[in-house]
Design a protein around this motif. Structure first.
Motif, PDB file in Angstrom:
ATOM      1  N   ALA A  66       0.834  -1.205   0.000  1.00 57.35           N
ATOM      2  CA  ALA A  66       0.000   0.000   0.000  1.00 57.35           C
ATOM      3  C   ALA A  66       0.863   1.248   0.000  1.00 57.35           C
ATOM      4  O   ALA A  66       2.070   1.209   0.294  1.00 57.35           O
ATOM      5  CB  ALA A  66      -0.936   0.005   1.210  1.00 57.35           C
ATOM      6  N   LEU A  67       0.227   2.359  -0.336  1.00 57.80           N
ATOM      7  CA  LEU A  67       0.862   3.672  -0.348  1.00 57.80           C
ATOM      8  C   LEU A  67       0.336   4.478   0.833  1.00 57.80           C
ATOM      9  O   LEU A  67      -0.876   4.558   1.055  1.00 57.80           O
ATOM     10  CB  LEU A  67       0.552   4.397  -1.665  1.00 57.80           C
ATOM     11  CG  LEU A  67       1.013   5.856  -1.783  1.00 57.80           C
ATOM     12  CD1 LEU A  67       2.531   5.955  -1.723  1.00 57.80           C
ATOM     13  CD2 LEU A  67       0.483   6.484  -3.073  1.00 57.80           C
ATOM     14  N   PHE A  68       1.250   5.080   1.585  1.00 53.97           N
ATOM     15  CA  PHE A  68       0.903   5.903   2.747  1.00 53.97           C
ATOM     16  C   PHE A  68       1.589   7.261   2.610  1.00 53.97           C
ATOM     17  O   PHE A  68       2.615   7.391   1.934  1.00 53.97           O
ATOM     18  CB  PHE A  68       1.352   5.245   4.053  1.00 53.97           C
ATOM     19  CG  PHE A  68       0.705   3.914   4.326  1.00 53.97           C
ATOM     20  CD1 PHE A  68      -0.440   3.824   5.101  1.00 53.97           C
ATOM     21  CD2 PHE A  68       1.249   2.742   3.814  1.00 53.97           C
ATOM     22  CE1 PHE A  68      -1.034   2.601   5.357  1.00 53.97           C
ATOM     23  CE2 PHE A  68       0.666   1.508   4.058  1.00 53.97           C
ATOM     24  CZ  PHE A  68      -0.482   1.446   4.837  1.00 53.97           C
ATOM     25  N   LYS A  69       1.032   8.258   3.280  1.00 56.87           N
ATOM     26  CA  LYS A  69       1.652   9.582   3.335  1.00 56.87           C
ATOM     27  C   LYS A  69       1.591  10.090   4.769  1.00 56.87           C
ATOM     28  O   LYS A  69       0.727   9.681   5.552  1.00 56.87           O
ATOM     29  CB  LYS A  69       0.947  10.563   2.396  1.00 56.87           C
ATOM     30  CG  LYS A  69      -0.506  10.844   2.737  1.00 56.87           C
ATOM     31  CD  LYS A  69      -1.144  11.802   1.731  1.00 56.87           C
ATOM     32  CE  LYS A  69      -2.619  12.040   2.051  1.00 56.87           C
ATOM     33  NZ  LYS A  69      -3.256  12.952   1.073  1.00 56.87           N
ATOM     34  N   GLN A 102       8.269  11.950 -12.740  1.00 54.17           N
ATOM     35  CA  GLN A 102       9.362  11.016 -12.513  1.00 54.17           C
ATOM     36  C   GLN A 102       9.287  10.404 -11.121  1.00 54.17           C
ATOM     37  O   GLN A 102       9.448   9.194 -10.938  1.00 54.17           O
ATOM     38  CB  GLN A 102      10.701  11.740 -12.691  1.00 54.17           C
ATOM     39  CG  GLN A 102      11.936  10.912 -12.356  1.00 54.17           C
ATOM     40  CD  GLN A 102      12.134   9.755 -13.320  1.00 54.17           C
ATOM     41  OE1 GLN A 102      11.927   9.917 -14.516  1.00 54.17           O
ATOM     42  NE2 GLN A 102      12.523   8.607 -12.804  1.00 54.17           N
ATOM     43  N   LYS A 103       9.006  11.233 -10.118  1.00 53.94           N
ATOM     44  CA  LYS A 103       8.894  10.721  -8.746  1.00 53.94           C
ATOM     45  C   LYS A 103       7.706   9.773  -8.617  1.00 53.94           C
ATOM     46  O   LYS A 103       7.778   8.757  -7.914  1.00 53.94           O
ATOM     47  CB  LYS A 103       8.764  11.894  -7.778  1.00 53.94           C
ATOM     48  CG  LYS A 103       8.733  11.493  -6.307  1.00 53.94           C
ATOM     49  CD  LYS A 103       9.970  10.699  -5.912  1.00 53.94           C
ATOM     50  CE  LYS A 103      11.239  11.496  -6.090  1.00 53.94           C
ATOM     51  NZ  LYS A 103      12.440  10.736  -5.662  1.00 53.94           N
ATOM     52  N   CYS A 158       0.122  15.157  -1.793  1.00 53.85           N
ATOM     53  CA  CYS A 158      -1.136  15.039  -2.536  1.00 53.85           C
ATOM     54  C   CYS A 158      -0.873  14.873  -4.031  1.00 53.85           C
ATOM     55  O   CYS A 158      -1.560  14.097  -4.714  1.00 53.85           O
ATOM     56  CB  CYS A 158      -2.008  16.262  -2.290  1.00 53.85           C
ATOM     57  SG  CYS A 158      -2.542  16.465  -0.581  1.00 53.85           S
ATOM     58  N   VAL A 159       0.123  15.606  -4.546  1.00 54.32           N
ATOM     59  CA  VAL A 159       0.448  15.513  -5.968  1.00 54.32           C
ATOM     60  C   VAL A 159       0.911  14.107  -6.323  1.00 54.32           C
ATOM     61  O   VAL A 159       0.386  13.461  -7.249  1.00 54.32           O
ATOM     62  CB  VAL A 159       1.534  16.547  -6.344  1.00 54.32           C
ATOM     63  CG1 VAL A 159       1.974  16.361  -7.789  1.00 54.32           C
ATOM     64  CG2 VAL A 159       1.024  17.959  -6.127  1.00 54.32           C
ATOM     65  N   ILE A 160       1.898  13.595  -5.593  1.00 52.75           N
ATOM     66  CA  ILE A 160       2.489  12.299  -5.929  1.00 52.75           C
ATOM     67  C   ILE A 160       1.508  11.154  -5.683  1.00 52.75           C
ATOM     68  O   ILE A 160       1.365  10.251  -6.520  1.00 52.75           O
ATOM     69  CB  ILE A 160       3.796  12.085  -5.130  1.00 52.75           C
ATOM     70  CG1 ILE A 160       4.792  13.217  -5.431  1.00 52.75           C
ATOM     71  CG2 ILE A 160       4.405  10.742  -5.477  1.00 52.75           C
ATOM     72  CD1 ILE A 160       5.122  13.396  -6.889  1.00 52.75           C
ATOM     73  N   SER A 161       0.826  11.170  -4.545  1.00 51.27           N
ATOM     74  CA  SER A 161      -0.111  10.075  -4.251  1.00 51.27           C
ATOM     75  C   SER A 161      -1.237  10.027  -5.276  1.00 51.27           C
ATOM     76  O   SER A 161      -1.663   8.937  -5.700  1.00 51.27           O
ATOM     77  CB  SER A 161      -0.677  10.241  -2.841  1.00 51.27           C
ATOM     78  OG  SER A 161      -1.453  11.424  -2.737  1.00 51.27           O
TER      79      SER A 161
END
Length: 742
Positions: free
Chosen positions: A264-267, A358-359, A386-389
């Protein structure tokens, strides 16, 4: 001989006698003008007006224009021409809230005044001085308006100038925004059916966790903002995280999205800098361990504050970039044309877009290829996170490429995720410029790059993205008006006339019927969208192999077995090794990371194209392009009549319509098939090719072709060269024709 006009001739007396006095002539020829007033919205109030005002055109430096009346209300600056405009009546893509001569107050970016032929930026000090002879208004949607005050009475000119400057540039309270005065009724269609998930209830988050099969925990302890006022009312965290009240004032790893493999992805926001290093590292380790427990005890972290530009860098870059599109006259445009591309590149805006994409690709690689949990962090956790997720989820999840899915994503990651729209968009014209930064526009720019590279994968069009970028500054909706969920709830409750019973209700931006009718909303859909084919239940799905990383250990490896034994001991020792090896940050130089990502992109490119699977952007130099529709729609000199993407889209729509007709004929012949026809492509085709589609400009549907000629100002040397080339070409043609005759 009769001579005419002789020098010695006597001048004859005028024999005409007028029986009408000059006063009577004036009354007959100049009847009293009836002052036109704008059609006010519910709750809109007129502040001041001035007449006559000359509104300049942007053709050239001849200072031609149209006379009319300039108004300032609590919602907009509006100009009503004395002449009857035919464009507004024939326009199909028309906004209900404002027209082409209207400027909503929150759209105003800068105001310049012309004093003795010198242009000056209007600030608070200049407002009290003498009013300028001309006002130049730069808008956030990149429109430019020029109004001449020379022909207006001094008192009216001073009043309208000070009124516009005060309501557009001065710091104001949030309660002065028009959204709190607007009394429009919500549309019955939106009340009846709401498909966009707003993530303002536990049910919305539970549904999203169920859709992505997330193994996390829903937090409801912040329903009254007891944990933090900077956190959402409801959010999801790793199941392994302990009591949240013991971490007050510190960052939480908040769940964003779960991959089908289980990772999963977390921030998270970084803990306050004032804490001691030991406490900081201890809290950071707790967050990493909680994230790692989500799947296979693996986690990678990335501090976006170190690898991406700062908020101030983004603001400065965009300020340089937008100056090339704020065109006041055609002369300035053609003079800047020779160094246009190099100037755009030097602003750094396109490079920032490339860095963000790229990120996002690097994070996608960790989730898709390595099946590793990812934790992205920054100081606040509500800007670049917010941008990357959001970009990662668009690349991996086809649901977020649909219109409703994309709107739900914006609600989840940006609105419910507490992005500070009020400060970042500078809606209140605060003096602290460090807070202002177009972060959400940067996200839309990145999405546009994906849309123009993989158009059939997206249900929405670039027109939708352009309208959304404008709607951010629309002072009617509550979606992009607050800094956090707590800010929204406290303000709406305090400003409600019935504060004790229910909070004030403002329309959401997703209710597009407030701005556009149903025909105009069809332009939001991409007619070339490749919808996923739904197979019948009788068709058996092919067996899908598990990921190699899943095959490395049994699925119950990290669950407590029923009986203690050899396998549990081996698992515990394996956990200890993984604890050391798999809890890591991105290491290595940016060049090595880019090379690995390039290899990942090339391997993906070799697979069969699947518009409902993984999508990756091409990040080569020419691939990252300028968002032409948004930035060039108000510059007539670059419009291509009957050309551009509109002409290509119209031709493709004609081909698509023919294919759909053939499919329908085949379905009618085969009576055994009971498939339901899809009428959406026919609707799109009729709208995109209405009227004389071959004469539509490339800026359609935002600007229409105008009956005026554009003469580019070409440097003298280049003009002579072109003239010489033309004469040589004609000479060559004459010579060839002579030879053929011989």
């Amino acid at each position: 001989m009769l001579s005419l006009g002789s020098v010695g001739a006597k001048s004859t007396k005028p024999s005409f006698v007028s029986y009408v006095t000059p006063e009577e002539i004036k009354l007959e020829k100049e009847p009293p003008k009836k002052l036109k007033h704008p059609d006010l919205l519910p709750g809109e109030v007129e502040f001041c007006s001035a007449n006559p005002i000359l509104k300049y055109t942007q053709d050239d430096l001849s200072q031609r224009g149209v006379f009319g009346t300039l108004f300032c209300t609590n919602f907009r600056i509006t100009f009503i021409s004395d002449e009857k405009s035919q464009e507004e009546t024939t326009k199909t893509f028309k906004n209900k809230l404002y027209g082409e001569n209207d400027i909503p107050l929150m759209f105003v970016d800068h105001i310049y005044g012309v004093y003795d032929e010198k242009r000056k930026l209007i600030t608070g000090a200049l407002v009290k001085n003498k009013y300028p002879s001309k006002i130049i208004i730069h808008c956030k949607d990149l429109r430019v308006f020029q109004f001449c005050l020379t022909y207006t009475k001094e008192e009216d000119a001073k009043k309208i100038f000070q009124g516009i400057a005060h309501h557009c540039l001065e710091e104001k309270s949030l309660k002065c925004v028009f959204a709190f005065s607007y009394t429009g009724t919500p549309s019955p269609e939106m009340q009846r059916k709401r498909e966009t998930i707003l993530f303002d209830s536990p049910e919305d988050w539970t549904q999203e966790m169920k859709r992505t099969k997330a193994n996390c925990r829903l937090v409801t302890e912040n329903e009254n903002f007891e944990l933090s006022q900077r956190l959402p009312k409801y959010f999801v965290i790793p199941s392994a995280l302990g009591d949240l009240f013991s971490y007050q004032g510190k960052g939480f790893p908040i769940w964003c999205w779960s991959h089908y493999s289980g990772c999963a992805l977390f921030k998270a926001s970084l803990p306050p800098v004032t804490q001691e290093d030991g406490d900081f590292q201890k809290h950071f380790d707790i967050m990493i361990n909680a994230v790692a427990h989500n799947y296979l005890y693996s986690a990678k972290t990335e501090d976006l504050s170190e690898s991406l530009p700062t908020i101030q860098d983004i603001q400065q870059s965009y300020n340089k970039f937008k100056q090339f599109f704020l065109i006041e006259n055609s002369t300035d445009f053609w003079l800047s044309d020779m160094k246009w591309f190099s100037s755009l590149e030097s602003s750094g805006w396109l490079d920032i877009i490339r860095q963000c994409l790229q990120k996002a690709v690097e994070v996608v690689e960790c989730l898709e290829k390595d099946n590793t949990n990812v934790l992205i962090t920054e100081e606040e956790g509500t800007d670049l996170c917010c941008v990357i997720s959001s970009l990662v989820q668009i690349m991996l999840d086809p649901y977020y490429r649909t219109l409703m899915g994309f709107q739900s994503l914006v609600q989840k990651e940006w609105v419910a995720g507490c992005h500070a729209f009020l400060d970042r968009c500078n809606h209140l014209h605060q003096k602290d410029k460090e807070c202002y930064s177009p972060v959400f526009l940067l996200f839309l720019e990145c999405v546009w790059q994906l849309v123009q590279q993989h158009s059939p994968a997206f249900q929405f069009s670039e027109t939708y993205l352009t309208v959304l970028s404008d709607s951010v500054h629309m002072p009617v909706f509550s979606t992009f008006l607050f800094n956090s969920a707590h800010h929204r709830e406290s303000v709406l409750k305090a400003e409600s006339p019935l504060a004790q019973s229910s909070p004030l209700s403002c329309p959401t931006v997703w209710d597009w019927s407030v701005q556009f009718d149903s025909k105009a909303q069809n332009y939001f859909f991409n007619p070339l969208y490749s919808e996923k084919v739904k197979h019948e239940k009788a068709v058996r799905k092919p067996h899908k192999l598990k990921h190699q990383r899943q095959l490395s250990l049994p699925s119950t490896a990290f669950k407590t077995p029923f009986k203690k034994g050899f396998f549990k001991d081996e698992t515990d020792s394996l956990k200890k090794m993984l604890r050391v090896k798999r809890l890591s940050r991105w290491m290595g130089s940016p060049d090595s990371t880019a090379a690995i990502s390039r290899e990942f992109y090339e391997s993906w490119q070799q697979r069969p194209l699947d518009y409902h699977g993984l999508l990756l952007p091409c990040l080569d130099g020419p691939a990252v392009r300028v968002w032409m529709q948004r930035y060039l729609r108000w510059i007539p000199e670059v419009h291509i009549l009957g050309g551009g993407s509109v002409a290509v889209m119209t031709k493709l729509m004609e081909l698509l319509s023919q294919v759909q007709d053939l499919k329908r004929v085949l379905e009618q012949r085969d009576s055994s098939q009971a498939a339901k026809p899809d009428h959406r492509p026919y609707i799109q085709h009729r709208l995109l090719s209405f009227g004389s589609s071959g004469r539509l400009p490339s800026s359609f549907p935002f600007a229409y072709s105008r009956n005026r000629s554009f003469k580019p100002i070409i440097p003298t040397g280049l003009m002579q060269c072109l003239m010489l080339t033309d004469s040589l070409a004609s000479q060559e043609d004459e010579a060839s024709s002579f030879v053929s005759l011989v």
